[in-house]
Motif scaffolding. Structure first.
Motif, PDB file in Angstrom:
ATOM      1  N   TYR A  29       0.814  -1.226   0.000  1.00  0.00           N
ATOM      2  CA  TYR A  29       0.000   0.000   0.000  1.00  0.00           C
ATOM      3  C   TYR A  29       0.846   1.274   0.000  1.00  0.00           C
ATOM      4  CZ  TYR A  29      -3.679  -3.288   1.193  1.00  0.00           C
ATOM      5  OH  TYR A  29      -4.557  -4.338   1.187  1.00  0.00           O
ATOM      6  N   PHE A  30       2.159   1.116   0.220  1.00  0.00           N
ATOM      7  CA  PHE A  30       3.039   2.298   0.208  1.00  0.00           C
ATOM      8  C   PHE A  30       3.356   2.738  -1.214  1.00  0.00           C
ATOM      9  CE2 PHE A  30       5.152   0.840   4.423  1.00  0.00           C
ATOM     10  CZ  PHE A  30       4.155   1.461   5.150  1.00  0.00           C
ATOM     11  N   LYS A  31       3.033   1.878  -2.147  1.00  0.00           N
ATOM     12  CA  LYS A  31       3.348   2.161  -3.534  1.00  0.00           C
ATOM     13  C   LYS A  31       2.704   3.469  -3.969  1.00  0.00           C
ATOM     14  CE  LYS A  31       3.711  -0.445  -7.680  1.00  0.00           C
ATOM     15  NZ  LYS A  31       3.385  -1.616  -8.465  1.00  0.00           N
ATOM     16  N   ALA A  32       3.509   4.313  -4.644  1.00  0.00           N
ATOM     17  CA  ALA A  32       2.969   5.579  -5.136  1.00  0.00           C
ATOM     18  C   ALA A  32       1.882   5.279  -6.148  1.00  0.00           C
ATOM     19  CB  ALA A  32       4.076   6.392  -5.786  1.00  0.00           C
ATOM     20  N   LYS A  33       0.725   5.910  -5.967  1.00  0.00           N
ATOM     21  CA  LYS A  33      -0.390   5.590  -6.835  1.00  0.00           C
ATOM     22  C   LYS A  33      -0.470   6.578  -7.978  1.00  0.00           C
ATOM     23  CE  LYS A  33      -3.656   5.434  -3.695  1.00  0.00           C
ATOM     24  NZ  LYS A  33      -4.966   5.181  -3.105  1.00  0.00           N
ATOM     25  N   LYS A  34      -1.160   6.178  -9.021  1.00  0.00           N
ATOM     26  CA  LYS A  34      -1.442   7.130 -10.083  1.00  0.00           C
ATOM     27  C   LYS A  34      -2.541   8.042  -9.579  1.00  0.00           C
ATOM     28  CE  LYS A  34      -0.012   4.128 -13.787  1.00  0.00           C
ATOM     29  NZ  LYS A  34      -0.424   3.211 -14.837  1.00  0.00           N
ATOM     30  N   GLY A  35      -2.705   9.147 -10.262  1.00  0.00           N
ATOM     31  CA  GLY A  35      -3.761  10.039  -9.839  1.00  0.00           C
ATOM     32  C   GLY A  35      -3.243  11.439  -9.641  1.00  0.00           C
ATOM     33  N   LYS A  36      -3.919  12.175  -8.808  1.00  0.00           N
ATOM     34  CA  LYS A  36      -3.536  13.563  -8.596  1.00  0.00           C
ATOM     35  C   LYS A  36      -3.280  13.803  -7.123  1.00  0.00           C
ATOM     36  CE  LYS A  36      -5.864  15.420 -12.615  1.00  0.00           C
ATOM     37  NZ  LYS A  36      -7.092  16.033 -13.103  1.00  0.00           N
ATOM     38  N   LYS A  37      -3.109  15.064  -6.782  1.00  0.00           N
ATOM     39  CA  LYS A  37      -2.904  15.492  -5.409  1.00  0.00           C
ATOM     40  C   LYS A  37      -1.745  14.711  -4.771  1.00  0.00           C
ATOM     41  CE  LYS A  37      -5.495  17.041  -1.418  1.00  0.00           C
ATOM     42  NZ  LYS A  37      -6.525  16.777  -0.446  1.00  0.00           N
ATOM     43  N   PHE A  38      -0.567  14.883  -5.386  1.00  0.00           N
ATOM     44  CA  PHE A  38       0.614  14.199  -4.879  1.00  0.00           C
ATOM     45  C   PHE A  38       1.284  14.999  -3.778  1.00  0.00           C
ATOM     46  CE2 PHE A  38       0.601  12.463  -9.263  1.00  0.00           C
ATOM     47  CZ  PHE A  38       0.508  11.131  -8.906  1.00  0.00           C
ATOM     48  N   PHE A  39       1.888  14.284  -2.896  1.00  0.00           N
ATOM     49  CA  PHE A  39       2.842  14.933  -2.001  1.00  0.00           C
ATOM     50  C   PHE A  39       4.136  14.150  -2.155  1.00  0.00           C
ATOM     51  CE2 PHE A  39       5.024  16.010   1.924  1.00  0.00           C
ATOM     52  CZ  PHE A  39       4.839  17.385   1.954  1.00  0.00           C
ATOM     53  N   ILE A  40       5.161  14.852  -2.636  1.00  0.00           N
ATOM     54  CA  ILE A  40       6.392  14.167  -3.034  1.00  0.00           C
ATOM     55  C   ILE A  40       7.509  14.485  -2.053  1.00  0.00           C
ATOM     56  CG2 ILE A  40       8.082  13.908  -4.888  1.00  0.00           C
ATOM     57  CD1 ILE A  40       5.624  15.100  -6.674  1.00  0.00           C
ATOM     58  N   ILE A  41       8.060  13.435  -1.514  1.00  0.00           N
ATOM     59  CA  ILE A  41       9.127  13.592  -0.536  1.00  0.00           C
ATOM     60  C   ILE A  41      10.405  13.043  -1.145  1.00  0.00           C
ATOM     61  CG2 ILE A  41       9.958  12.952   1.753  1.00  0.00           C
ATOM     62  CD1 ILE A  41       7.048  12.600   2.577  1.00  0.00           C
ATOM     63  N   LEU A  42      11.494  13.779  -0.931  1.00  0.00           N
ATOM     64  CA  LEU A  42      12.780  13.347  -1.457  1.00  0.00           C
ATOM     65  C   LEU A  42      13.603  12.793  -0.297  1.00  0.00           C
ATOM     66  CD1 LEU A  42      14.137  13.596  -4.245  1.00  0.00           C
ATOM     67  CD2 LEU A  42      15.270  15.633  -3.370  1.00  0.00           C
ATOM     68  N   ILE A  43      13.983  11.558  -0.419  1.00  0.00           N
ATOM     69  CA  ILE A  43      14.786  10.981   0.656  1.00  0.00           C
ATOM     70  C   ILE A  43      16.239  11.411   0.490  1.00  0.00           C
ATOM     71  CG2 ILE A  43      15.539   8.849  -0.485  1.00  0.00           C
ATOM     72  CD1 ILE A  43      14.782   7.379   2.140  1.00  0.00           C
ATOM     73  N   ALA A  44      16.946  11.552   1.571  1.00  0.00           N
ATOM     74  CA  ALA A  44      18.388  11.758   1.506  1.00  0.00           C
ATOM     75  C   ALA A  44      19.006  10.372   1.438  1.00  0.00           C
ATOM     76  CB  ALA A  44      18.876  12.498   2.744  1.00  0.00           C
ATOM     77  N   PRO A  45      19.563  10.002   0.288  1.00  0.00           N
ATOM     78  CA  PRO A  45      20.029   8.623   0.150  1.00  0.00           C
ATOM     79  C   PRO A  45      21.221   8.365   1.064  1.00  0.00           C
ATOM     80  CG  PRO A  45      20.761   9.928  -1.715  1.00  0.00           C
ATOM     81  CD  PRO A  45      19.865  10.809  -0.904  1.00  0.00           C
TER      82      PRO A  45
END
Length: 697
Positions: A29-45
């Motif tokens: 369920y953590f999988k990024a879904k298609k659609g709208k209203k995204f909140f995008i987080i950038l991990i520090a690798p």
RNA sequence: GGGCGGGUAGCUCAAUGGCAGAGCGUCUCGCUUACAACGAGAAGGUCAGAGGUUCGAUUCCUCUCCCGCCCACCA
């Protein structure tokens, strides 16, 4: 996962029985879904050399709380896990392994050594990501990223080539910070200065016309490479020296006295010997006055052929011998003690040399302007605000970035040198050039062995990880969080890289999170033995309690003095929550037949309080005040829901069952971002079948 | 050398131009049928120091002292 009877029959919550199972349940369920209203987080690798420390722990728990909260607000979360190949750091740990076997990379040879590094990557490269799972992080595991992925490597080459074509990259012979052990150049940010007491030698340099002047230096061995002497033009003592000729002792080279504002009249005698090959300030002065560059120390830290009779000596031996000879010539005026800063390699802790080396440089003036503009125009918001100042200060005074390294582990720079002509002839290209060398007219190209500074590569992270069409929509990100110490190393460089290649800042917000210190306020460090291993804490307290304990202590602006007591408090709180829901379930059964539709005073009071809490939490999370948000929820749940509202259900009651349901379900949602496992478990026990974070708050 | 953050209860930290707050810890009383991993209550502070602005300062300003961090090519 559990039935309601389990909740009814157990008065103690046992995190160790459920946390891992629940995590595994969530993963799809953590999988990024298609659609709208995204909140995008950038991990520090994290580096592939790493294992989880408190800094990662805090940083990613913060992000996970925000991610889960945003999910409850109806956002699709995009948050990919990933790792950094970490050139110098990884090379160093593998070298340390070799040392245990009595080997080193030179004995092994480059090819075998790189095999060893890849073995390391296979074995340990994902260890830290597995540890991230233990923190309960809601990362999309279907999209793991690595800075040596095919597409990533392509982008790094692309960046170099485009910069080169735009005239922003040049090759130059310059004094650079050189680690004689790693055998590579380093950027300014990879140096660590340490204080040390050394000797300051006052050496007499005879004037050609008789008499002498005295210079002070901590590094007499570099005098063999002196090509000038400098004084400050404002220094009244030495006006008549300017333009005079000096005879360099031991070598008998004729030097001229120049005047330059960079000379500090207060240091030593106020007269500087200029060694453009082995000092950055001297290099600058040398450029201005057209002085020759004579290097006397080589990559091993040994004296080279320009050092005459001192050739072959280690620089420290040479120093001793030079002082001896100068003493014989009566040219040492005095020797003082001096406390000064000495540069060391931030990776392997070896004292650095400054030596001239051919390197690739990235011009920074235009790029710095892009980065300044991005923050000035608020395309990127830096939180807390006070970090804007060091950001601007660094960019305003920036020097060109040395992006090449002579390491073995890393991404090779796409440059080909002519085997016959060497430095004089090269071509920038991904593939072996077909054309002939302009100088020797032959086609005899060989790819350079130089690799990129690993930060050149990670500066491209926000877009280099996006390989599919779908993923390209995930630029720019909404949020990135990092520790203070990589503000320049990583954050700033991502901003100008993003602006340059994607025309847009790579993220909207940067949260510079507090540093985790020991309870005594000291830096946590493995070597000092002051570090705490988060995995130990998880084993002892469980993940939810760790998350509670660390966030409890978090303020958005101040460093965190880590104490374990709040983790115990977290355990107690988990048990309190568990039992509150037990009581809730039992109470519902008891009043199952109640038809009361009226709202009691207690109902009204708790609803009001619930609304206030929600508002407060929303505002606090937006401001990254997670500690305050958690404290508010804690107080609400413990004092108002448990001590007041649930108490009012004991005996006979006039309360409304629907209000009870709403309060208990909403509380579960409020608690979820902070304590994801227990809340999910209770949610299951109440008969629900979906992830709790798909609910709406 | 430059910059930043902090000094508030025993500890870790909040808040605020107008009775000084929380959690933990301590103490007292209660095993009341969700939870003793609990409940009810109490004690505890010259808000680092000095000066200034103000009717009023822990809060705003200046200086000083401590603690921590970052940046810088002092040879």
């Amino acid at each position: 996962m559990i039935k309601i009877d389990y909740l009814k029959n157990n008065t103690r919550y046992n995190p160790f029985e459920f946390e891992e199972k629940i995590y595994n349940y969530w993963v799809p369920y953590f999988k990024a879904k298609k659609g709208k209203k995204f909140f995008i987080i950038l991990i520090a690798p994290p580096n592939i050399t790493g294992s989880l420390h408190m800094g990662h722990t805090l940083e990613n728990i913060i992000l996970d709380i925000i991610a889960r909260y945003k999910r409850l607000k109806g956002f699709n979360i995009v948050w990919f896990p990933g790792t950094d190949h970490a050139g110098i750091a990884t090379q160093y740990v593998v070298e340390k392994e070799l040392k245990k076997e009595g080997l080193n990379r030179f004995i092994l040879g480059k090819e075998k050594f790189l095999e060893r590094v890849w073995q390391w990557v296979d074995k340990y490269g994902n260890v830290i990501l597995d540890q991230f799972k233990k923190l309960g992080l809601s990362l999309d595991w279907s999209r793991k990223k690595f800075t040596l992925d095919k597409k990533y490597v392509w982008w790094v080459e692309e960046a170099f080539i485009r910069y080169y074509k735009a005239g922003l990259i040049y090759r130059a012979l310059r004094p650079v910070n050189w680690c004689p052990r790693c055998f590579t150049s380093l950027s300014d940010l990879e140096i660590e200065y340490k204080e040390r007491v050394d000797k300051l030698y006052y050496i007499k340099y005879p004037l050609k016309d008789g008499g002498y002047l005295t210079i002070a230096t901590t590094r007499p061995e570099t005098m063999l490479g002196d090509t000038g002497v400098a004084v400050n033009p404002k220094d009244e003592r030495y006006q008549d020296l300017i333009g005079k000729k000096v005879i360099l002792p031991l070598i008998n080279r004729e030097l001229i006295v120049v005047s330059d504002l960079r000379v500090d009249p207060k240091f030593g005698t106020g007269i500087l010997k200029v060694t453009p090959a082995h000092s950055l300030i001297d290099y600058e002065i040398g450029l201005r006055h057209d002085l020759e560059i004579v290097s006397v120390i080589d990559e091993y830290g040994k004296m080279n052929e320009n050092a005459g009779s001192f050739k072959g000596l280690d620089y420290l031996q040479a120093r001793e011998k030079i002082i001896n000879e100068l003493e014989k010539l009566n040219l040492i005026e005095k020797i003082e003690k001096i406390n000064h800063l000495v540069p060391f390699c931030s990776r392997c802790d070896t004292e650095l040399q400054i030596i001239p080396s051919y390197e690739w440089f990235l011009k920074m003036d235009k790029l710095a302007k892009l980065a300044i503009e991005a923050v000035k125009k608020n395309e990127v918001e830096i939180i807390p605000l006070r970090f804007k100042k060091p950001y601007f200060d660094w960019l305003k005074n920036i020097r060109d970035w040395c992006i090449s390294r002579k390491l073995w582990w890393g991404q090779t720079i796409p440059v080909w040198f002519c085997k016959n002509c060497g430095e004089k002839s090269y071509v920038v290209d991904r593939r072996k050039p077909k054309k002939k060398c302009k100088i020797c007219k032959k086609n005899n190209w060989q790819k350079t062995e130089e690799v990129f500074d690993t930060w050149f590569s990670s500066a491209l992270w926000p877009f280099a990880i996006l390989s599919t069409e779908q993923e390209k929509k995930y630029y720019p990100a909404d949020l990135v969080s990092s520790a203070r110490d990589i503000l320049h190393l990583w954050i700033t460089r991502m901003i100008f890289s993003g602006k340059y290649f994607m025309k847009k800042s790579p993220f909207k917000k940067v949260f510079i999170h507090p540093t985790v210190l020991t309870k005594e306020g000291k830096r946590m460090s493995k070597s000092l033995g002051t570090g705490i291993d988060p995995l130990d804490l998880i084993q002892k307290y469980g993940t939810d309690a760790l998350r509670f304990g660390i966030i409890w202590q978090l303020s958005a602006h101040q460093d965190l003095r880590f104490d374990q007591v709040p983790l115990e408090q977290g355990q107690k709180f988990l048990n309190k929550i568990w039992n509150a829901y037990r009581f809730y379930v039992l109470t519902k059964e008891k009043f199952a037949n109640q038809k009361n539709k009226k709202i009691s005073q207690a109902d009204r009071k708790i609803i009001k309080s619930l609304e206030n809490t929600k508002n407060f939490v929303e505002k606090s999370i937006e401001k990254f005040e997670l500690g305050l948000a958690l404290k508010r929820i804690y107080k609400f749940f413990w004092n108002e829901v448990c001590d007041f509202y649930l108490e009012s259900w004991k005996g006979e009651t006039k309360n409304n069952l629907q209000v009870l349901d709403k309060v208990m379900i909403d509380s579960l949602k409020l608690l979820h971002p902070f304590l994801p496992h227990i809340t999910q478990l209770i949610y299951f026990a109440l008969g629900n079948k979906k992830p709790l974070f798909f609910e709406k708050i």
